[in-house]
Design an enzyme around this catalytic site. Structure first.
Site, PDB file in Angstrom:
ATOM      1  N   ASP A  36      69.011  25.612  12.606  1.00 41.00           N
ATOM      2  CA  ASP A  36      67.942  26.280  13.367  1.00 41.00           C
ATOM      3  C   ASP A  36      66.603  25.820  12.815  1.00 41.00           C
ATOM      4  OD1 ASP A  36      66.142  28.493  14.409  1.00 41.00           O
ATOM      5  OD2 ASP A  36      68.065  29.312  15.062  1.00 41.00           O
ATOM      6  N   SER A 137      74.674  30.067  30.764  1.00 38.77           N
ATOM      7  CA  SER A 137      73.947  31.238  31.268  1.00 38.77           C
ATOM      8  C   SER A 137      74.454  31.540  32.663  1.00 38.77           C
ATOM      9  CB  SER A 137      72.439  30.941  31.332  1.00 38.77           C
ATOM     10  OG  SER A 137      71.758  31.945  32.066  1.00 38.77           O
ATOM     11  N   TYR A 150      65.329  25.635  33.681  1.00 36.88           N
ATOM     12  CA  TYR A 150      66.310  26.233  32.762  1.00 36.88           C
ATOM     13  C   TYR A 150      67.690  26.243  33.417  1.00 36.88           C
ATOM     14  CZ  TYR A 150      68.500  30.066  30.071  1.00 36.88           C
ATOM     15  OH  TYR A 150      69.341  30.845  29.307  1.00 36.88           O
ATOM     16  N   LYS A 154      71.449  24.655  32.318  1.00 41.23           N
ATOM     17  CA  LYS A 154      72.643  25.480  32.082  1.00 41.23           C
ATOM     18  C   LYS A 154      73.780  25.093  33.031  1.00 41.23           C
ATOM     19  CE  LYS A 154      70.953  27.865  28.652  1.00 41.23           C
ATOM     20  NZ  LYS A 154      71.508  27.711  27.302  1.00 41.23           N
ATOM     21  N   VAL A 181      70.609  39.629  28.154  1.00 44.92           N
ATOM     22  CA  VAL A 181      70.977  40.088  26.805  1.00 44.92           C
ATOM     23  C   VAL A 181      69.716  40.387  25.993  1.00 44.92           C
ATOM     24  CG1 VAL A 181      72.244  39.500  24.703  1.00 44.92           C
ATOM     25  CG2 VAL A 181      73.087  38.721  26.911  1.00 44.92           C
TER      26      VAL A 181
HETATM   27  P1  NAD Z   1      66.590  33.781  20.761  1.00 51.17           P
HETATM   28  O1  NAD Z   1      65.222  33.283  21.071  1.00 51.17           O
HETATM   29  O2  NAD Z   1      66.764  35.160  20.262  1.00 51.17           O
HETATM   30  O3  NAD Z   1      67.317  32.788  19.755  1.00 51.17           O
HETATM   31  C1  NAD Z   1      67.286  31.405  19.955  1.00 51.17           C
HETATM   32  C2  NAD Z   1      67.468  30.709  18.635  1.00 51.17           C
HETATM   33  O4  NAD Z   1      67.435  29.298  18.904  1.00 51.17           O
HETATM   34  C3  NAD Z   1      66.355  31.014  17.639  1.00 51.17           C
HETATM   35  O5  NAD Z   1      66.880  31.232  16.359  1.00 51.17           O
HETATM   36  C4  NAD Z   1      65.479  29.777  17.691  1.00 51.17           C
HETATM   37  O6  NAD Z   1      64.792  29.518  16.472  1.00 51.17           O
HETATM   38  C5  NAD Z   1      66.509  28.706  17.993  1.00 51.17           C
HETATM   39  N1  NAD Z   1      65.906  27.544  18.624  1.00 51.17           N
HETATM   40  C6  NAD Z   1      65.196  27.492  19.775  1.00 51.17           C
HETATM   41  N2  NAD Z   1      64.745  26.244  19.973  1.00 51.17           N
HETATM   42  C7  NAD Z   1      65.176  25.505  18.916  1.00 51.17           C
HETATM   43  C8  NAD Z   1      65.024  24.160  18.537  1.00 51.17           C
HETATM   44  N3  NAD Z   1      64.314  23.296  19.287  1.00 51.17           N
HETATM   45  N4  NAD Z   1      65.606  23.740  17.400  1.00 51.17           N
HETATM   46  C9  NAD Z   1      66.309  24.590  16.619  1.00 51.17           C
HETATM   47  N5  NAD Z   1      66.473  25.880  16.916  1.00 51.17           N
HETATM   48  C10 NAD Z   1      65.911  26.329  18.060  1.00 51.17           C
HETATM   49  O7  NAD Z   1      67.384  33.563  22.149  1.00 51.17           O
HETATM   50  P2  NAD Z   1      68.841  34.022  22.580  1.00 51.17           P
HETATM   51  O8  NAD Z   1      68.688  34.952  23.713  1.00 51.17           O
HETATM   52  O9  NAD Z   1      69.654  34.422  21.430  1.00 51.17           O
HETATM   53  O10 NAD Z   1      69.361  32.644  23.193  1.00 51.17           O
HETATM   54  C11 NAD Z   1      70.473  31.953  22.653  1.00 51.17           C
HETATM   55  C12 NAD Z   1      71.142  31.179  23.768  1.00 51.17           C
HETATM   56  O11 NAD Z   1      71.624  32.083  24.761  1.00 51.17           O
HETATM   57  C13 NAD Z   1      70.202  30.205  24.499  1.00 51.17           C
HETATM   58  O12 NAD Z   1      70.878  29.004  24.787  1.00 51.17           O
HETATM   59  C14 NAD Z   1      69.889  30.938  25.786  1.00 51.17           C
HETATM   60  O13 NAD Z   1      69.564  30.081  26.838  1.00 51.17           O
HETATM   61  C15 NAD Z   1      71.209  31.642  26.024  1.00 51.17           C
HETATM   62  N6  NAD Z   1      71.104  32.783  26.926  1.00 51.17           N
HETATM   63  C16 NAD Z   1      70.417  33.906  26.585  1.00 51.17           C
HETATM   64  C17 NAD Z   1      70.343  34.957  27.482  1.00 51.17           C
HETATM   65  C18 NAD Z   1      69.605  36.236  27.181  1.00 51.17           C
HETATM   66  O14 NAD Z   1      69.502  37.095  28.066  1.00 51.17           O
HETATM   67  N7  NAD Z   1      69.111  36.454  25.986  1.00 51.17           N
HETATM   68  C19 NAD Z   1      70.963  34.861  28.732  1.00 51.17           C
HETATM   69  C20 NAD Z   1      71.659  33.704  29.038  1.00 51.17           C
HETATM   70  C21 NAD Z   1      71.735  32.681  28.132  1.00 51.17           C
END
Ligand code: NAD
Length: 254
Positions: A36, A137, A150, A154, A181
């Site tokens: 990360d 997603s 986005y 996905k 989420v």
């Molecule tokens: P979040 O922002 O809480 O966590 C994302 C993590 O990814 C963070 O720790 C961030 O530092 C890291 N990150 C982002 N860009 C980065 C990079 N360039 N290099 C290294 N690390 C990087 O988000 P989340 O909701 O936990 O998302 C995680 C995954 O779940 C993502 O792929 C997101 O698209 C997917 N997702 C989330 C949701 C939602 O509702 N939260 C829904 C569908 C899909």
């Protein structure tokens, strides 16, 4: 090989869904390597999960990805049994305003990273008869207004998942498709009571999901419990994509 002997690499595992995955895999006995770019949260994680390893890595940089893969392969020493491609970013904008630099960044962070980490880990994962879980997603299963760039990444991750499941034989490759989420990614929604109410009205479960509810599915997919599950794109969305929910439109009953 039992789970306790295995190592899993989680990208974007310092926060949100990735962090929840790291925690649940740790509890299930995996040694977790997190890649990360958030160094502060990453170092906190290694304190909270003894034996875990943090690698500072911007997943959009091929050199940094190669280094993170090398660390995971080294820690794994023939036991790299799991890869969770989770790191991702979003950008909410109309397609008319979706400039090329944002489009490229979405592709690089969300999709190219999956390509690079998967290729890099492939020999070690194959040797350990491992499994891959890609975090896609619901926006990859259906379109989402304001999230075209986005959604395109996905959808591509889901297509890649299915193709790899066919091609990689002994290696299981699945995708998890979270709905709404409760993480930083959803702050725009959670910081507005009106927006939150409108979003929740679309979800049969009547609430947002928690990161742990996605992580438990990821941990299951990596485990031998899911030994015959391959090539799926599994929604974890409280029913949001099951169909058309009339109450969200305010037209039912009546
Ligand atoms: P979040 O922002 O809480 O966590 C994302 C993590 O990814 C963070 O720790 C961030 O530092 C890291 N990150 C982002 N860009 C980065 C990079 N360039 N290099 C290294 N690390 C990087 O988000 P989340 O909701 O936990 O998302 C995680 C995954 O779940 C993502 O792929 C997101 O698209 C997917 N997702 C989330 C949701 C939602 O509702 N939260 C829904 C569908 C899909």
């Amino acid at each position: 090989m039992t789970i306790s002997e295995k190592v899993a690499l989680v990208t974007g595992g310092a926060n949100g869904i990735g962090l929840a995955c790291a925690r649940q895999l740790h509890v299930a006995g995996w040694t977790v390597v997190v890649a990360d770019r958030d160094e502060a949260s990453g170092h906190e994680l290694t304190k909270a999960l003894p034996g875990s390893v943090f690698v500072s890595c911007d997943v959009s940089d091929g050199v940094q990805v190669d280094r993170a893969v090398a660390v995971a392969v080294d820690v794994g020493a023939g036991r790299l049994g799991g890869l969770v491609n989770n790191a991702g970013r979003t950008a909410r904008t109309t397609f008319a305003d979706l400039g090329e630099s944002t489009w490229r960044s979405l592709q690089t962070v969300n999709l190219d990273s999956v390509y690079r980490f998967t290729r890099g880990c492939l020999p070690a994962l194959t040797a350990a008869s491992g499994a891959i879980v890609n975090i896609a997603s619901v926006a990859g299963l259906v379109g989402e207004e304001g999230l075209a760039g986005y959604s395109a990444t996905k959808g591509a991750i889901i297509a890649l998942t299915r193709s790899l499941a066919l091609e990689l034989g002994g290696l299981r490759v699945n995708a998890v498709c979270p709905g709404q989420v409760n993480t930083r990614l959803m702050e725009r929604v959670t910081s507005s009571p009106e927006l939150l109410e409108a979003v929740v009205a679309r979800i049969p479960a009547g609430r947002l999901g928690e990161p742990s509810e996605v992580a438990s599915v990821v941990a299951w997919l990596l485990s031998d419990q899911a030994s015959y599950v391959n090539g799926v794109a599994l929604p974890v969305d409280g029913g949001e994509t099951a169909g058309i929910k009339e109450t969200a439109l305010g037209t039912w009953p009546g």
